[in-house]
Motif scaffolding. Sequence first.
Motif, PDB file in Angstrom:
ATOM      1  N   ALA A   1      -2.510  -4.869  -2.269  1.00  0.00           N
ATOM      2  CA  ALA A   1      -2.601  -3.594  -3.434  1.00  0.00           C
ATOM      3  C   ALA A   1      -1.786  -4.020  -4.837  1.00  0.00           C
ATOM      4  O   ALA A   1      -2.753  -2.949  -5.722  1.00  0.00           O
ATOM      5  CB  ALA A   1      -0.937  -2.456  -2.704  1.00  0.00           C
TER       6      ALA A   1
ATOM      7  N   LEU B   1       1.814   1.898  -4.149  1.00  0.00           N
ATOM      8  CA  LEU B   1       0.752   1.726  -4.622  1.00  0.00           C
ATOM      9  C   LEU B   1       0.513   3.146  -5.370  1.00  0.00           C
ATOM     10  O   LEU B   1       0.325   3.591  -6.884  1.00  0.00           O
ATOM     11  CB  LEU B   1      -0.851   1.184  -4.255  1.00  0.00           C
ATOM     12  CG  LEU B   1      -1.722   1.241  -5.043  1.00  0.00           C
ATOM     13  CD1 LEU B   1      -1.496   0.527  -6.007  1.00  0.00           C
ATOM     14  CD2 LEU B   1      -3.257   0.567  -3.895  1.00  0.00           C
TER      15      LEU B   1
ATOM     16  N   HIS C   1       1.026  -1.327  -0.064  1.00  0.00           N
ATOM     17  CA  HIS C   1      -0.125   0.381   0.097  1.00  0.00           C
ATOM     18  C   HIS C   1       1.138   1.395   0.000  1.00  0.00           C
ATOM     19  O   HIS C   1       0.640   2.547  -0.358  1.00  0.00           O
ATOM     20  CB  HIS C   1      -0.946  -0.283   1.196  1.00  0.00           C
ATOM     21  CG  HIS C   1      -2.356  -0.797   0.729  1.00  0.00           C
ATOM     22  ND1 HIS C   1      -3.605  -0.590   0.215  1.00  0.00           N
ATOM     23  CD2 HIS C   1      -2.324  -2.784   1.299  1.00  0.00           C
ATOM     24  CE1 HIS C   1      -3.766  -1.920   0.134  1.00  0.00           C
ATOM     25  NE2 HIS C   1      -3.480  -2.781   1.065  1.00  0.00           N
TER      26      HIS C   1
ATOM     27  N   LEU D   1      -3.551  -3.115  -7.909  1.00  0.00           N
ATOM     28  CA  LEU D   1      -3.207  -2.791  -9.662  1.00  0.00           C
ATOM     29  C   LEU D   1      -3.123  -3.006 -10.072  1.00  0.00           C
ATOM     30  O   LEU D   1      -4.008  -2.812 -11.154  1.00  0.00           O
ATOM     31  CB  LEU D   1      -1.783  -2.661  -8.519  1.00  0.00           C
ATOM     32  CG  LEU D   1      -0.926  -1.577  -9.735  1.00  0.00           C
ATOM     33  CD1 LEU D   1      -1.424  -0.408 -10.154  1.00  0.00           C
ATOM     34  CD2 LEU D   1       1.096  -2.166  -9.445  1.00  0.00           C
TER      35      LEU D   1
END
Length: 110
Positions: free
Chosen positions: A55, A25, A22, A59
Amino acid sequence: MNVTTMIDATTARIIPHGEIDHTALPKLRAVIEALPHDVTELVWDLHDTPFLDSAGLHLLTDPPPTGTPQRRTQVTALQTQPLQFLRTAETLFPHLDLTALLPGAHPRAA
């Protein structure tokens, strides 16, 4: 995290150097948003990514941000943990169609 981006005609190869979590990201999403609109294929080269968590799944599977074109996406050069994570996600969330994202994915030799 450092990121290498290479563009060849309508294909962009993005190489993240480090873990995809995260914290990473926002930078990776900014890289996608900065790509030229004529890029139609996105290749995530994860040879230098030893770890990814949810994450990374977001993505790779979330719809593109408004104003960003839809692109054919593929992942290559997966190390063991990212490949295992994505294979587990493929089993748990079959609607994500990760098989299309991971054609012929094999763990990279250490």
